[in-house]
Design a protein around this motif. Structure first.
Motif, short mmCIF file in Angstrom:
data_model
loop_
_atom_site.label_atom_id
_atom_site.label_comp_id
_atom_site.label_asym_id
_atom_site.label_seq_id
_atom_site.Cartn_x
_atom_site.Cartn_y
_atom_site.Cartn_z
N ALA A 56 70.51 42.87 -5.15
CA ALA A 56 70.73 44.38 -5.14
C ALA A 56 71.39 44.66 -3.72
O ALA A 56 72.23 45.51 -3.46
CB ALA A 56 69.78 45.21 -5.73
N LEU A 57 70.43 44.32 -2.63
CA LEU A 57 70.92 44.56 -1.39
C LEU A 57 72.26 44.05 -0.79
O LEU A 57 73.11 44.98 -0.33
CB LEU A 57 69.80 44.19 -0.43
CG LEU A 57 69.85 44.66 0.91
CD1 LEU A 57 69.97 46.07 1.17
CD2 LEU A 57 68.86 43.96 2.09
N GLU A 58 72.58 42.95 -1.28
CA GLU A 58 73.94 42.32 -0.87
C GLU A 58 74.96 43.13 -1.54
O GLU A 58 76.06 43.69 -0.96
CB GLU A 58 74.10 41.01 -1.07
CG GLU A 58 75.42 40.39 -0.82
CD GLU A 58 75.81 38.95 -1.24
OE1 GLU A 58 76.80 38.44 -1.15
OE2 GLU A 58 74.71 38.28 -1.62
N PHE A 59 74.81 43.74 -2.79
CA PHE A 59 75.66 44.53 -3.68
C PHE A 59 76.02 45.60 -2.96
O PHE A 59 77.00 46.28 -2.67
CB PHE A 59 75.20 44.47 -5.20
CG PHE A 59 76.06 45.55 -5.77
CD1 PHE A 59 77.15 45.05 -6.37
CD2 PHE A 59 75.50 46.88 -6.13
CE1 PHE A 59 78.06 45.82 -7.21
CE2 PHE A 59 76.46 47.72 -6.99
CZ PHE A 59 77.93 47.17 -7.43
N LEU A 60 74.77 46.51 -2.59
CA LEU A 60 74.98 47.78 -2.01
C LEU A 60 75.75 47.55 -0.57
O LEU A 60 76.44 48.47 -0.36
CB LEU A 60 73.61 48.27 -1.94
CG LEU A 60 72.92 48.81 -3.20
CD1 LEU A 60 71.65 49.22 -3.15
CD2 LEU A 60 73.84 49.86 -4.00
#
Length: 83
Positions: A56-60
């Motif tokens: 999720a962090l990389e996506f955001l």
């Protein structure tokens, strides 16, 4: 601990797929079995599905949209700024 559960955090991974008829959230193991259907070994490698999974962090941090897909829309743009 089930495979979809992080040993470090003891948190179950879930998937929110708004483009399927599966319930959501749905646990990741069930989602893989029902939506991605990994039982395609009978097909040539050329025809097997491929996915890129990211946290999720990389996506955001890396997702962006310039709204170019909305260029010919007759609807007004959303009130919030582009991602």
């Amino acid at each position: 601990v089930p495979p979809e559960t992080s040993l470090e955090q003891n948190v179950t991974s879930v998937v929110y797929d708004l483009d399927s008829y599966l319930p959501f959230p749905i646990n990741s193991k069930e989602y893989i079995d029902r939506a991605l259907r990994p039982d395609t070994e009978k097909f040539s490698r050329l025809f097997r599905r491929q996915y890129r999974v990211l946290g999720a962090l990389e996506f955001l941090q890396t997702f962006s949209s310039d709204r170019s897909h909305m260029a010919n829309s007759t609807a007004p743009p959303p009130f919030y700024p582009p991602i």
